[in-house]
Design a protein around this motif. Structure first.
Motif, PDB file in Angstrom:
ATOM      1  N   GLU A  25      11.459 -39.776  22.285  1.00 54.65           N
ATOM      2  CA  GLU A  25      12.473 -39.375  23.255  1.00 54.65           C
ATOM      3  C   GLU A  25      12.166 -37.940  23.677  1.00 54.65           C
ATOM      4  O   GLU A  25      11.860 -37.093  22.837  1.00 54.65           O
ATOM      5  CB  GLU A  25      13.844 -39.441  22.594  1.00 54.65           C
ATOM      6  N   ILE A  26      12.238 -37.668  24.968  1.00 59.04           N
ATOM      7  CA  ILE A  26      11.976 -36.323  25.476  1.00 59.04           C
ATOM      8  C   ILE A  26      13.214 -35.457  25.266  1.00 59.04           C
ATOM      9  O   ILE A  26      14.329 -35.848  25.628  1.00 59.04           O
ATOM     10  CB  ILE A  26      11.599 -36.376  26.971  1.00 59.04           C
ATOM     11  N   LEU A  27      13.029 -34.288  24.665  1.00 64.20           N
ATOM     12  CA  LEU A  27      14.103 -33.327  24.431  1.00 64.20           C
ATOM     13  C   LEU A  27      13.820 -32.079  25.282  1.00 64.20           C
ATOM     14  O   LEU A  27      13.289 -31.087  24.795  1.00 64.20           O
ATOM     15  CB  LEU A  27      14.166 -32.945  22.944  1.00 64.20           C
ATOM     16  N   PRO A  28      14.165 -32.137  26.586  1.00 67.64           N
ATOM     17  CA  PRO A  28      13.769 -31.047  27.494  1.00 67.64           C
ATOM     18  C   PRO A  28      14.370 -29.691  27.143  1.00 67.64           C
ATOM     19  O   PRO A  28      13.733 -28.658  27.362  1.00 67.64           O
ATOM     20  CB  PRO A  28      14.234 -31.528  28.867  1.00 67.64           C
ATOM     21  N   GLU A  29      15.566 -29.686  26.566  1.00 70.68           N
ATOM     22  CA  GLU A  29      16.219 -28.404  26.277  1.00 70.68           C
ATOM     23  C   GLU A  29      15.479 -27.599  25.210  1.00 70.68           C
ATOM     24  O   GLU A  29      15.589 -26.375  25.164  1.00 70.68           O
ATOM     25  CB  GLU A  29      17.694 -28.617  25.880  1.00 70.68           C
ATOM     26  N   THR A  30      14.688 -28.263  24.369  1.00 72.28           N
ATOM     27  CA  THR A  30      13.930 -27.556  23.331  1.00 72.28           C
ATOM     28  C   THR A  30      12.418 -27.721  23.495  1.00 72.28           C
ATOM     29  O   THR A  30      11.665 -27.312  22.611  1.00 72.28           O
ATOM     30  CB  THR A  30      14.338 -28.061  21.938  1.00 72.28           C
ATOM     31  N   HIS A  31      11.996 -28.315  24.619  1.00 70.93           N
ATOM     32  CA  HIS A  31      10.581 -28.629  24.847  1.00 70.93           C
ATOM     33  C   HIS A  31      10.006 -29.300  23.599  1.00 70.93           C
ATOM     34  O   HIS A  31       9.111 -28.782  22.923  1.00 70.93           O
ATOM     35  CB  HIS A  31       9.768 -27.387  25.217  1.00 70.93           C
ATOM     36  N   ASP A  32      10.570 -30.472  23.299  1.00 72.85           N
ATOM     37  CA  ASP A  32      10.174 -31.204  22.097  1.00 72.85           C
ATOM     38  C   ASP A  32      10.300 -32.698  22.370  1.00 72.85           C
ATOM     39  O   ASP A  32      10.797 -33.115  23.429  1.00 72.85           O
ATOM     40  CB  ASP A  32      11.087 -30.800  20.929  1.00 72.85           C
ATOM     41  N   TYR A  33       9.825 -33.474  21.425  1.00 66.55           N
ATOM     42  CA  TYR A  33       9.833 -34.933  21.518  1.00 66.55           C
ATOM     43  C   TYR A  33      10.233 -35.475  20.155  1.00 66.55           C
ATOM     44  O   TYR A  33       9.656 -35.080  19.142  1.00 66.55           O
ATOM     45  CB  TYR A  33       8.438 -35.458  21.909  1.00 66.55           C
ATOM     46  N   ARG A  34      11.248 -36.370  20.116  1.00 68.83           N
ATOM     47  CA  ARG A  34      11.718 -36.949  18.855  1.00 68.83           C
ATOM     48  C   ARG A  34      11.210 -38.386  18.731  1.00 68.83           C
ATOM     49  O   ARG A  34      11.325 -39.179  19.661  1.00 68.83           O
ATOM     50  CB  ARG A  34      13.239 -36.960  18.799  1.00 68.83           C
ATOM     51  N   TYR A  35      10.665 -38.697  17.559  1.00 74.58           N
ATOM     52  CA  TYR A  35      10.171 -40.049  17.290  1.00 74.58           C
ATOM     53  C   TYR A  35      11.361 -40.988  17.086  1.00 74.58           C
ATOM     54  O   TYR A  35      12.125 -40.844  16.139  1.00 74.58           O
ATOM     55  CB  TYR A  35       9.289 -40.051  16.037  1.00 74.58           C
ATOM     56  N   LEU A  36      11.517 -41.938  18.024  1.00 78.35           N
ATOM     57  CA  LEU A  36      12.623 -42.900  17.945  1.00 78.35           C
ATOM     58  C   LEU A  36      12.258 -44.125  17.130  1.00 78.35           C
ATOM     59  O   LEU A  36      13.078 -44.661  16.400  1.00 78.35           O
ATOM     60  CB  LEU A  36      13.036 -43.365  19.340  1.00 78.35           C
ATOM     61  N   ARG A  37      11.036 -44.588  17.308  1.00 77.56           N
ATOM     62  CA  ARG A  37      10.575 -45.737  16.538  1.00 77.56           C
ATOM     63  C   ARG A  37       9.069 -45.642  16.372  1.00 77.56           C
ATOM     64  O   ARG A  37       8.366 -45.171  17.255  1.00 77.56           O
ATOM     65  CB  ARG A  37      10.993 -47.051  17.160  1.00 77.56           C
ATOM     66  N   VAL A  38       8.636 -46.094  15.229  1.00 83.01           N
ATOM     67  CA  VAL A  38       7.218 -46.021  14.890  1.00 83.01           C
ATOM     68  C   VAL A  38       6.824 -47.358  14.278  1.00 83.01           C
ATOM     69  O   VAL A  38       7.422 -47.791  13.291  1.00 83.01           O
ATOM     70  CB  VAL A  38       6.942 -44.867  13.900  1.00 83.01           C
TER      71      VAL A  38
END
Length: 173
Positions: A75-88
């Motif tokens: 998932e793109i987290l634009p407010e922190t310039h990051d990406y969270r793993y939703l499913r692997v």
């Protein structure tokens, strides 16, 4: 695109080698059959205006169900310039040596490795058809090598990317 650089040591001893980060429409002639299958399935789901499919639309397709264990979604987290793993997928977690679901890229990587991984995601969402990173990564179990990683944007709102679909193509040494 960017790419050629030095070898970077990632978490758990993963070695991220020099890479070519190429837009998908130029990379498919060089990509593995599995990578091409995933790209073709994603491309077939794009909207008439070339809008990336949503995660729900992708989940509804079964064209590459046999490769699902090697996929992951962030998932793109634009407010922190990051990406969270939703499913692997099972194989994607196995190749990493851990399951990063729920963690962000910044939770896992630091320094040069963080910059390398963020660049892949940033390039994927900046390019309407995603990218392929042709770096050669040595996996911590030392039995597998990742030859290419496909990064494809997904859009829940039909306008801008909200997720990234990732496929890593591995071979056993």
């Amino acid at each position: 695109m960017t790419g050629r650089g030095r070898t970077i040591i990632g978490p758990g001893g993963t070695m991220l080698g020099p890479s070519d980060k190429i837009p998908c429409e130029l990379a498919m002639a060089r990509a593995s059959n599995a990578t091409r299958r995933i790209y073709d399935a994603w491309f077939a789901l794009r909207g008439a205006e070339g809008i990336a499919p949503s995660l729900a639309t992708w989940d509804g397709g079964t064209a590459v169900a046999d490769l699902a264990e090697s996929l992951l979604v962030t998932e793109i987290l634009p407010e922190t310039h990051d990406y969270r793993y939703l499913r692997v997928g099972r194989r994607a977690a196995e190749m990493r040596g851990y399951n990063p679901t729920g963690k962000s890229v910044r939770d896992i990587y630091a320094g040069d490795a963080l910059a390398f991984v963020l660049e892949n995601y940033d390039l994927a969402i900046a390019h309407p058809c995603g990218i392929v990173d042709f770096s050669v990564d040595i996996i911590p179990d030392d039995r597998h090598v990742e030859l290419e990683t496909l990064f494809l944007p997904l859009s829940a709102n039909g306008k801008s990317p909200t997720h990234v679909l990732v496929y890593g193509h591995y071979i056993e040494k």
